[in-house]
Design a protein around this motif. Structure first.
Motif, PDB file in Angstrom:
ATOM      1  N   ARG A 192      -1.184 -46.227  77.624  1.00  0.00           N
ATOM      2  CA  ARG A 192      -1.760 -47.570  77.562  1.00  0.00           C
ATOM      3  C   ARG A 192      -2.697 -47.701  76.363  1.00  0.00           C
ATOM      4  O   ARG A 192      -2.660 -48.697  75.633  1.00  0.00           O
ATOM      5  CB  ARG A 192      -2.534 -47.859  78.846  1.00  0.00           C
ATOM      6  CG  ARG A 192      -3.052 -49.279  78.972  1.00  0.00           C
ATOM      7  CD  ARG A 192      -4.060 -49.374  80.106  1.00  0.00           C
ATOM      8  NE  ARG A 192      -3.582 -48.689  81.307  1.00  0.00           N
ATOM      9  CZ  ARG A 192      -4.364 -48.255  82.278  1.00  0.00           C
ATOM     10  NH1 ARG A 192      -5.681 -48.451  82.214  1.00  0.00           N
ATOM     11  NH2 ARG A 192      -3.868 -47.640  83.326  1.00  0.00           N
ATOM     12  N   THR A 193      -3.521 -46.688  76.153  1.00  0.00           N
ATOM     13  CA  THR A 193      -4.465 -46.712  75.030  1.00  0.00           C
ATOM     14  C   THR A 193      -3.728 -46.689  73.702  1.00  0.00           C
ATOM     15  O   THR A 193      -4.044 -47.447  72.782  1.00  0.00           O
ATOM     16  CB  THR A 193      -5.422 -45.515  75.112  1.00  0.00           C
ATOM     17  OG1 THR A 193      -6.039 -45.476  76.408  1.00  0.00           O
ATOM     18  CG2 THR A 193      -6.508 -45.617  74.055  1.00  0.00           C
ATOM     19  N   GLN A 194      -2.745 -45.802  73.599  1.00  0.00           N
ATOM     20  CA  GLN A 194      -1.966 -45.718  72.362  1.00  0.00           C
ATOM     21  C   GLN A 194      -1.242 -47.031  72.077  1.00  0.00           C
ATOM     22  O   GLN A 194      -1.158 -47.455  70.917  1.00  0.00           O
ATOM     23  CB  GLN A 194      -0.951 -44.573  72.474  1.00  0.00           C
ATOM     24  CG  GLN A 194      -1.591 -43.191  72.501  1.00  0.00           C
ATOM     25  CD  GLN A 194      -0.584 -42.093  72.778  1.00  0.00           C
ATOM     26  OE1 GLN A 194       0.408 -42.290  73.493  1.00  0.00           O
ATOM     27  NE2 GLN A 194      -0.816 -40.922  72.210  1.00  0.00           N
ATOM     28  N   ASN A 245     -14.372 -49.342  78.298  1.00  0.00           N
ATOM     29  CA  ASN A 245     -15.401 -50.313  78.677  1.00  0.00           C
ATOM     30  C   ASN A 245     -15.967 -51.015  77.448  1.00  0.00           C
ATOM     31  O   ASN A 245     -16.234 -52.224  77.476  1.00  0.00           O
ATOM     32  CB  ASN A 245     -16.523 -49.624  79.455  1.00  0.00           C
ATOM     33  CG  ASN A 245     -16.061 -49.102  80.809  1.00  0.00           C
ATOM     34  OD1 ASN A 245     -15.085 -49.582  81.376  1.00  0.00           O
ATOM     35  ND2 ASN A 245     -16.765 -48.105  81.330  1.00  0.00           N
ATOM     36  N   GLU A 246     -16.151 -50.249  76.373  1.00  0.00           N
ATOM     37  CA  GLU A 246     -16.686 -50.831  75.147  1.00  0.00           C
ATOM     38  C   GLU A 246     -15.694 -51.830  74.550  1.00  0.00           C
ATOM     39  O   GLU A 246     -16.079 -52.900  74.072  1.00  0.00           O
ATOM     40  CB  GLU A 246     -17.008 -49.732  74.137  1.00  0.00           C
ATOM     41  CG  GLU A 246     -18.181 -48.848  74.554  1.00  0.00           C
ATOM     42  CD  GLU A 246     -18.526 -47.814  73.503  1.00  0.00           C
ATOM     43  OE1 GLU A 246     -18.163 -48.020  72.320  1.00  0.00           O
ATOM     44  OE2 GLU A 246     -19.150 -46.792  73.856  1.00  0.00           O
ATOM     45  N   TRP A 247     -14.402 -51.477  74.576  1.00  0.00           N
ATOM     46  CA  TRP A 247     -13.378 -52.397  74.059  1.00  0.00           C
ATOM     47  C   TRP A 247     -13.311 -53.667  74.908  1.00  0.00           C
ATOM     48  O   TRP A 247     -13.295 -54.775  74.386  1.00  0.00           O
ATOM     49  CB  TRP A 247     -12.024 -51.709  74.031  1.00  0.00           C
ATOM     50  CG  TRP A 247     -10.885 -52.674  73.879  1.00  0.00           C
ATOM     51  CD1 TRP A 247     -10.157 -53.259  74.879  1.00  0.00           C
ATOM     52  CD2 TRP A 247     -10.368 -53.215  72.655  1.00  0.00           C
ATOM     53  NE1 TRP A 247      -9.222 -54.114  74.360  1.00  0.00           N
ATOM     54  CE2 TRP A 247      -9.323 -54.114  73.000  1.00  0.00           C
ATOM     55  CE3 TRP A 247     -10.686 -53.028  71.315  1.00  0.00           C
ATOM     56  CZ2 TRP A 247      -8.595 -54.814  72.042  1.00  0.00           C
ATOM     57  CZ3 TRP A 247      -9.956 -53.732  70.351  1.00  0.00           C
ATOM     58  CH2 TRP A 247      -8.938 -54.606  70.724  1.00  0.00           C
ATOM     59  N   ASP A 248     -13.239 -53.498  76.218  1.00  0.00           N
ATOM     60  CA  ASP A 248     -13.069 -54.636  77.116  1.00  0.00           C
ATOM     61  C   ASP A 248     -14.249 -55.601  77.058  1.00  0.00           C
ATOM     62  O   ASP A 248     -14.085 -56.798  77.294  1.00  0.00           O
ATOM     63  CB  ASP A 248     -12.883 -54.151  78.561  1.00  0.00           C
ATOM     64  CG  ASP A 248     -11.521 -53.491  78.780  1.00  0.00           C
ATOM     65  OD1 ASP A 248     -10.680 -53.515  77.853  1.00  0.00           O
ATOM     66  OD2 ASP A 248     -11.299 -52.935  79.878  1.00  0.00           O
ATOM     67  N   SER A 249     -15.432 -55.071  76.770  1.00  0.00           N
ATOM     68  CA  SER A 249     -16.629 -55.923  76.754  1.00  0.00           C
ATOM     69  C   SER A 249     -17.043 -56.338  75.344  1.00  0.00           C
ATOM     70  O   SER A 249     -18.066 -57.001  75.166  1.00  0.00           O
ATOM     71  CB  SER A 249     -17.804 -55.194  77.427  1.00  0.00           C
ATOM     72  OG  SER A 249     -18.137 -54.008  76.714  1.00  0.00           O
ATOM     73  N   LEU A 286      -8.058 -52.661  78.729  1.00  0.00           N
ATOM     74  CA  LEU A 286      -7.660 -51.292  79.077  1.00  0.00           C
ATOM     75  C   LEU A 286      -7.985 -50.910  80.516  1.00  0.00           C
ATOM     76  O   LEU A 286      -7.321 -50.040  81.093  1.00  0.00           O
ATOM     77  CB  LEU A 286      -8.315 -50.299  78.106  1.00  0.00           C
ATOM     78  CG  LEU A 286      -7.706 -50.336  76.704  1.00  0.00           C
ATOM     79  CD1 LEU A 286      -8.579 -49.593  75.704  1.00  0.00           C
ATOM     80  CD2 LEU A 286      -6.299 -49.762  76.716  1.00  0.00           C
ATOM     81  N   ASN A 287      -8.996 -51.520  81.087  1.00  0.00           N
ATOM     82  CA  ASN A 287      -9.287 -51.269  82.497  1.00  0.00           C
ATOM     83  C   ASN A 287      -8.393 -52.165  83.347  1.00  0.00           C
ATOM     84  O   ASN A 287      -8.535 -53.392  83.330  1.00  0.00           O
ATOM     85  CB  ASN A 287     -10.761 -51.571  82.799  1.00  0.00           C
ATOM     86  CG  ASN A 287     -11.680 -50.472  82.297  1.00  0.00           C
ATOM     87  OD1 ASN A 287     -11.668 -49.361  82.801  1.00  0.00           O
ATOM     88  ND2 ASN A 287     -12.472 -50.787  81.273  1.00  0.00           N
ATOM     89  N   LEU A 288      -7.456 -51.552  84.046  1.00  0.00           N
ATOM     90  CA  LEU A 288      -6.519 -52.300  84.871  1.00  0.00           C
ATOM     91  C   LEU A 288      -6.633 -51.873  86.327  1.00  0.00           C
ATOM     92  O   LEU A 288      -7.014 -50.740  86.631  1.00  0.00           O
ATOM     93  CB  LEU A 288      -5.075 -52.043  84.409  1.00  0.00           C
ATOM     94  CG  LEU A 288      -4.714 -52.397  82.965  1.00  0.00           C
ATOM     95  CD1 LEU A 288      -3.242 -52.082  82.728  1.00  0.00           C
ATOM     96  CD2 LEU A 288      -4.999 -53.859  82.674  1.00  0.00           C
ATOM     97  N   ASP A 289      -6.283 -52.783  87.203  1.00  0.00           N
ATOM     98  CA  ASP A 289      -6.162 -52.456  88.621  1.00  0.00           C
ATOM     99  C   ASP A 289      -4.780 -51.834  88.795  1.00  0.00           C
ATOM    100  O   ASP A 289      -3.776 -52.543  88.912  1.00  0.00           O
ATOM    101  CB  ASP A 289      -6.302 -53.725  89.470  1.00  0.00           C
ATOM    102  CG  ASP A 289      -6.283 -53.435  90.967  1.00  0.00           C
ATOM    103  OD1 ASP A 289      -5.736 -52.385  91.370  1.00  0.00           O
ATOM    104  OD2 ASP A 289      -6.794 -54.262  91.742  1.00  0.00           O
ATOM    105  N   LYS A 337     -15.426 -50.461  66.434  1.00  0.00           N
ATOM    106  CA  LYS A 337     -16.150 -49.255  66.816  1.00  0.00           C
ATOM    107  C   LYS A 337     -15.465 -48.575  67.994  1.00  0.00           C
ATOM    108  O   LYS A 337     -15.268 -47.352  67.993  1.00  0.00           O
ATOM    109  CB  LYS A 337     -17.596 -49.606  67.190  1.00  0.00           C
ATOM    110  CG  LYS A 337     -18.403 -48.396  67.662  1.00  0.00           C
ATOM    111  CD  LYS A 337     -19.801 -48.803  68.093  1.00  0.00           C
ATOM    112  CE  LYS A 337     -20.570 -47.602  68.653  1.00  0.00           C
ATOM    113  NZ  LYS A 337     -21.920 -47.992  69.143  1.00  0.00           N
ATOM    114  N   ALA A 338     -15.082 -49.358  68.994  1.00  0.00           N
ATOM    115  CA  ALA A 338     -14.410 -48.800  70.171  1.00  0.00           C
ATOM    116  C   ALA A 338     -13.061 -48.199  69.791  1.00  0.00           C
ATOM    117  O   ALA A 338     -12.694 -47.113  70.268  1.00  0.00           O
ATOM    118  CB  ALA A 338     -14.222 -49.878  71.234  1.00  0.00           C
ATOM    119  N   MET A 339     -12.323 -48.885  68.923  1.00  0.00           N
ATOM    120  CA  MET A 339     -11.018 -48.369  68.502  1.00  0.00           C
ATOM    121  C   MET A 339     -11.158 -47.075  67.715  1.00  0.00           C
ATOM    122  O   MET A 339     -10.389 -46.132  67.915  1.00  0.00           O
ATOM    123  CB  MET A 339     -10.285 -49.423  67.672  1.00  0.00           C
ATOM    124  CG  MET A 339      -9.739 -50.569  68.504  1.00  0.00           C
ATOM    125  SD  MET A 339      -8.587 -51.628  67.588  1.00  0.00           S
ATOM    126  CE  MET A 339      -9.693 -52.362  66.379  1.00  0.00           C
TER     127      MET A 339
END
Length: 243
Positions: free
Chosen positions: A112-114, A200-204, A58-61, A213-215
Motif C-alpha cells: 500500500r505504501t509503495q 499518520n504524518e502523510w494522512d494529516s 494510508l491508514n485504512l480500516d 517530508k512524510a514521503m
C-alpha cells in the motif's frame, strides 16, 4: 450535496460524474453499479483507492476493506452476468481483475505504501529480489545504497560472510551470523511501527511540504527495510550452505 467541509472529512471520495449507459442516471465515476437501475458500469481508469471509493490515505480500516472486497466479489462475479449482454460480461471480468489487484495491494501495508508513493511519482531503489536476480543474470552489480545507520553492522556482516565463502567454517562465525540475523529481523519488526508514524504524518499533512517530508521518510524507511531483508536472505543462504 455535500459542502466542501463535509467532502474533505468524508472517508469516501466522489470525484467527477458519469452517466449510466442503461438509464442515463448521473453517477459518481467511482460507482460500479447504477444506483437507479442496478446495472454494472463500464470499466473506467481509476486508482486502487478510488476503486474502493477511498481517499488517498494510508491508514485504512482493513476489516471494512475486506468486507467490501467480499461484497464486490459476489456482485461482480462473472456467473451473475451469464445471461447479460456481452459488454456486461466483459465489464464484470475486467472489474473483477481490478478488484483483485486493488485489494491485493491495499491490504498489505508495505505494498500500500509503495503504491501510494508510485502515484506520487516516486520510485524506490533497485533492492528487490527481482533486481537481485536480474543483476546476477546480467553480471552487473546491483545498485544498492547502504543505509548510513547500518554501515558498521553491514561491514562486520560482510566480513563474516566472506569467511564462510572462503571455507573457514568457524563455529564462532556461524554464531555471530545467527545473532546478526536475529538483530536484523528485529529491525524489520520495528520498522512496521515506524512506518505507521509516517502514515499518520502523510494522512494529516496540511500542505505539500508536510507531504514531502512524510514521503521522504517513508522512502528512506522502505529502502532501509528492503536492504535489511536482502541481508537476512544472504545470511540464511550462507548458513544453509555451511550446514
Amino acid at each position: 450535496m455535500k459542502n466542501a467541509t463535509q467532502e474533505h472529512n468524508s472517508t469516501k471520495v466522489i470525484e467527477g460524474e458519469a452517466e449510466c449507459w442503461s438509464c442515463s442516471a448521473v453517477l459518481a465515476v467511482s460507482e460500479h453499479f447504477c444506483s437507479t437501475c442496478g446495472k454494472v458500469q463500464p470499466v473506467r481508469p481509476m486508482t486502487h483507492f478510488e476503486f474502493f471509493g477511498l481517499r488517498k490515505k494510508l491508514n485504512l480500516d482493513e476489516s471494512q476493506l475486506q468486507k467490501e472486497f467480499y461484497a464486490l466479489s459476489r456482485k461482480l462475479h462473472p456467473d451473475v452476468y451469464a445471461r447479460s449482454t456481452a459488454n456486461e460480461q466483459d465489464w464484470s471480468l475486467q472489474k473483477t481483475s481490478q478488484l483483485n489487484d486493488a485489494y491485493r495491494t491495499l491490504k498489505d501495508p508495505i505494498a500500500r505504501t509503495q503504491y501510494l508513493l508510485s502515484l506520487e511519482g516516486i520510485q524506490l531503489e533497485e533492492q528487490s529480489r527481482s533486481a537481485t536476480d536480474a543483476a546476477r543474470q546480467s553480471g552487473e552489480e546491483k545498485k544498492q545504497v547502504v543505509p548510513p545507520a547500518l554501515l558498521e553492522e553491514v561491514f562486520e556482516l560482510n566480513m563474516q560472510l566472506q569467511e564462510l565463502k572462503t571455507g573457514e567454517r568457524d563455529p564462532s562465525t556461524i554464531a555471530q551470523l545467527e545473532s546478526a540475523k536475529k538483530n536484523f529481523e528485529q529491525k524489520l519488526n520495528e520498522s512496521a511501527d515506524e512506518l505507521k508514524q509516517y502514515w499518520n504524518e502523510w494522512d494529516s499533512a496540511k500542505d505539500q511540504a508536510a507531504e514531502k517530508k512524510a514521503m521522504d521518510q517513508m522512502v528512506a524507511l522502505l529502502n532501509r527495510r528492503s536492504y535489511i531483508r536482502n541481508l537476512v536472505r544472504d545470511v540464511n543462504a550462507a548458513l544453509s550452505e555451511a550446514a
